[in-house]
Design a protein around this motif. Structure first.
Motif, mmCIF file in Angstrom:
data_model
loop_
_atom_site.group_PDB
_atom_site.id
_atom_site.type_symbol
_atom_site.label_atom_id
_atom_site.label_comp_id
_atom_site.label_asym_id
_atom_site.label_seq_id
_atom_site.Cartn_x
_atom_site.Cartn_y
_atom_site.Cartn_z
ATOM 1 N N ASP A 248 -6.798 1.066 -5.191
ATOM 2 C CA ASP A 248 -6.292 1.278 -3.833
ATOM 3 C C ASP A 248 -7.388 1.075 -2.797
ATOM 4 O OD1 ASP A 248 -3.575 1.758 -4.022
ATOM 5 O OD2 ASP A 248 -3.830 3.867 -4.488
ATOM 6 N N ASP B 248 -7.505 -1.949 -0.138
ATOM 7 C CA ASP B 248 -7.466 -1.598 1.282
ATOM 8 C C ASP B 248 -8.651 -2.194 2.028
ATOM 9 O OD1 ASP B 248 -5.136 -0.240 0.970
ATOM 10 O OD2 ASP B 248 -5.980 1.771 1.196
ATOM 11 N N ASP C 230 0.831 -1.205 0.000
ATOM 12 C CA ASP C 230 0.000 0.000 0.000
ATOM 13 C C ASP C 230 0.866 1.255 0.000
ATOM 14 O OD1 ASP C 230 -2.476 1.358 0.071
ATOM 15 O OD2 ASP C 230 -2.296 1.625 2.235
#
Length: 245
Positions: free
Chosen positions: A118, A122, A97
């Motif tokens: 992303d 996540d 990340d």
């Protein structure tokens, strides 16, 4: 996800940012063209940037953590190897990340798809996977699973809000947001560390800290599930503003 989105925000703020945004616009337009093409084999793969592939590794870690949790649930409850593997994948998700944002800035290639990747990665690695580990360790009653679902949905809401508001949050001279609204979802690694401590001490299943309340009834729950619910509330808070380093 915070670095990738910030990298995109940098491309639209300040004189240096305008130059970066102008130089990066052909790459963004090319990606849009590839993604919307009606024909062409592997157009999706060809549209991805290197940073996007690194982001997928974040999601990979989260999915592998979930599978490891499931293997423990289906196997010997005294063999904790799969639990440790499930917990061990999550810090690697955090590494990817962080790393994808650095690669995006190094190559000066922001990706609109990367911002969405992303958030989705996540959610898997820092939302669904920790909740699955918690279920594996013994938070399995109806109320426990509702509390864990609340935690995951808070993470989902926080990520959606970030994607919507990242362009309007106050920026510093470099174009990055000055602060986080609510705690970032990767801070769930703190909860993972607590669960690792439980596993280390053998505090799982019937031996979870604080035990089970109203055991045997529809109201049965483990008080430690409140840790996840509080963390979910912190993620969605708008009054908590954490300065970015």
């Amino acid at each position: 996800m915070l670095k990738r989105s910030s990298a995109m925000a940098t491309s639209s703020n300040g004189d240096a940012g305008k130059d970066a945004g102008s130089s990066n616009q052909p790459a963004i337009d090319k990606q849009k063209t590839l993604l919307s093409a009606d024909v062409g084999h592997f157009s999706l793969v060809r549209a991805m940037h290197l940073a996007d592939l690194i982001t997928l590794m974040n999601g990979f870690c989260g999915v592998m953590s979930i599978f490891s949790s499931l293997r423990y649930c289906l196997g010997d409850p005294t063999a904790l190897d799969n639990v440790w593997i499930a917990l061990g994948f999550l810090p690697f998700g955090l590494f990817f990340d962080f790393f994808d944002g650095r690669v995006a800035r190094w190559r000066n290639k922001s990706s609109l798809m990367g911002q969405e990747l992303d958030s989705l990665a996540d959610l898997i690695s820092f939302g669904v996977a920790p909740a699955m580990v918690a279920f594996t360790l013994g938070l399995r009653s109806v109320l426990d699973t509702l509390g864990l679902t609340f935690f995951v949905l808070c993470g989902l809401t926080r990520l959606a809000r970030f994607n919507v508001t990242v362009q309007v949050l106050p920026k510093d001279a470099s174009g990055k947001s000055k602060y986080f609204e609510g705690t970032p979802i990767p801070t769930s690694l703190g909860v993972d560390a607590v669960m690792a401590y439980w596993v280390y001490n053998g505090w799982i299943l019937e031996d979870l800290p604080l035990g089970a309340w109203f055991e045997g009834s529809i109201l049965e729950f483990h008080p430690v599930v409140l840790m996840f619910m509080v963390h979910g509330c912190l993620m969605t808070s708008r009054t908590i503003r954490i300065p970015k380093p």
